[in-house]
Design an enzyme around this catalytic site. Structure first.
Site, PDB file in Angstrom:
ATOM      1  CB  CYS A 177       2.279   0.653  -6.883  1.00 37.02           C
ATOM      2  SG  CYS A 177       2.136   2.366  -7.452  1.00 37.02           S
ATOM      3  CG  HIS A 327       1.246   0.765  -2.973  1.00 35.68           C
ATOM      4  ND1 HIS A 327       2.303   1.650  -2.966  1.00 35.68           N
ATOM      5  CD2 HIS A 327       0.359   1.230  -3.894  1.00 35.68           C
ATOM      6  CE1 HIS A 327       2.077   2.604  -3.860  1.00 35.68           C
ATOM      7  NE2 HIS A 327       0.901   2.373  -4.429  1.00 35.68           N
ATOM      8  CG  ASN A 357       1.255   6.004  -4.874  1.00 33.78           C
ATOM      9  OD1 ASN A 357       2.304   5.374  -4.863  1.00 33.78           O
ATOM     10  ND2 ASN A 357       0.205   5.607  -5.570  1.00 33.78           N
TER      11      ASN A 357
END
Length: 401
Positions: A177, A327, A357
């Site tokens: 990420c 993020h 996500n």
């Protein structure tokens, strides 16, 4: 002091020193050792011009002081949309349970004829079109992904599919990420230190392939997507990467991982018993394993400090930025970081509810939507940060356009 999980607390003393832009590149990090926390600041740069410099020194000065601007973006998502209600049919959960805890309502999942490479290529083409750059003018392609469809990476295949006949360098960056932020900084380093002109940074991940769909603690979180950004060389005065701050801490890796494991196979026996554990068993990766509480604590502690450090290097304050773009992991993390930095909610970019996500794709996906909707305009300053497996985290202060 560092806590028992190895992450630093907000009480860490600040030993920052300002870096003079636009000349010089700096990096700062936190190191952890035996329960103590120490700040390590490393920098390198050219402090000023001397009266007599050699041609090589002059060339280095010219490269280091080169700027890079963000001139095009694009994104792509799979066709299949999976809602919270869809998940409630296969695991013990509900739309309310998921949305309250995460802010997620839908996610896109690769299926059918979709492929991660095709998504990456589509996002890349859109970024090139916006920037009005031909694929043959690319000097470098960075594919930020932890889920390539080939063990040896996917960047060269994206290069091929884009029709780059001049075979520019293409390689993968694996940092989960945090990958896109690392890719963005890497692009700037290639431009400033290597003389590259056009660098395509792609964030693409298909984490749905590594999710245990019977585990409601993880399956509700992840989706698949790709996003791309075209970074282009420019004069120092137009520089669009104002500062950055990058870190990693392997001690925290136990809280978020997808480790390799041996597949079940028959025992191998030899006639004399001398051949043991050979040939090795075929291996694959396990599903994503995550300690949600520890990852949450890590994010709300580390991310604000990293952004504050990057802002200080850029000579800015949180009140002077136009947008906060994190993020897209969990809305509660986004809200906590915004509160810590005192950034109003109307200045926070979030599309988590629609996509979940998407790992390295989440920042460029959200940026692309914000640019194309007219929310982010040329000249706007954005504080962005990625964080996740490794553990890795980092932030960058960027200017769009």
């Amino acid at each position: 002091m560092a806590n028992t999980s190895g992450f630093f607390t907000p009480s860490v003393p600040s030993l920052r020193r300002k870096i003079q832009p636009p000349i010089g590149i700096s990096r700062s990090g936190f190191c952890f050792s035996e329960g103590s926390c120490r700040r390590v600041v490393c920098s390198s740069g050219i402090e000023g011009a001397e009266k007599h410099v050699s041609p090589s020194e002059s060339r280095v000065s010219k490269l280091v002081s080169k700027g890079c601007k963000l001139v095009g973006c694009g994104s792509a998502v799979p066709t299949l949309s999976v809602s919270n209600d869809d998940l409630a049919r296969i695991v013990d959960t509900s739309d309310e349970w998921i949305s309250v805890r995460t802010g997620i309502r839908n996610r896109r999942v690769i299926s059918g004829k979709d492929s991660l490479r095709n998504l990456a290529v589509e996002a890349a083409r859109k970024a090139l079109e916006m920037a009005d750059v031909d694929p043959n003018d690319l000097d470098l392609i960075l594919m930020c992904t932890s889920t390539p469809e080939d063990l040896f990476g996917g960047a060269p295949q994206v290069q091929r599919d884009l029709g780059c006949t001049k075979t520019p360098l293409a390689y993968d960056i694996t940092a989960a990420c945090s990958g896109f932020v690392l890719g963005l900084v890497s692009a700037a380093c290639h431009i400033r230190g290597g003389g590259f002109r056009n660098v395509l940074v792609i964030g693409a991940d298909g984490l749905s392939r590594f999710v245990d769909w019977s585990d409601r603690g993880t399956c509700i979180l992840f989706g698949d997507a790709a996003g791309a950004l075209l970074v282009q060389a420019c004069d120092a005065e137009e520089d669009g990467l104002l500062s950055f701050d990058l870190h990693s801490d392997g001690e925290g890796g136990r809280h978020l991982s997808a480790s390799i494991k041996d597949n079940e196979a028959d025992d191998l026996l030899s006639s004399n018993g001398s051949l043991l554990d050979f040939p090795p068993k075929r291996s694959s990766y396990s599903c994503i394993q995550m300690n949600g509480k520890e990852v949450f604590r890590f994010a709300v502690r580390c991310v604000p400090q990293s952004i504050e450090s990057a802002l200080e290097k850029a000579g800015l304050t949180a009140s002077s930025i136009d947008w906060l773009l994190l993020h897209q992991a969990n809305q509660r993390i986004i809200d906590a970081v915004a509160t810590r930095l005192e950034v109003p909610q109307e200045q926070v970019i979030s599309n988590l509810a629609n996509y979940g996500n998407t790992s390295a794709a989440s920042i460029p996906l959200a940026l692309d939507e914000a640019v194309r909707s007219g929310k982010v305009k040329p000249g706007h300053t954005i504080a962005t940060a990625g964080f996740g497996a490794g553990l890795t985290w980092g932030s960058a202060i960027i200017r769009w356009g």
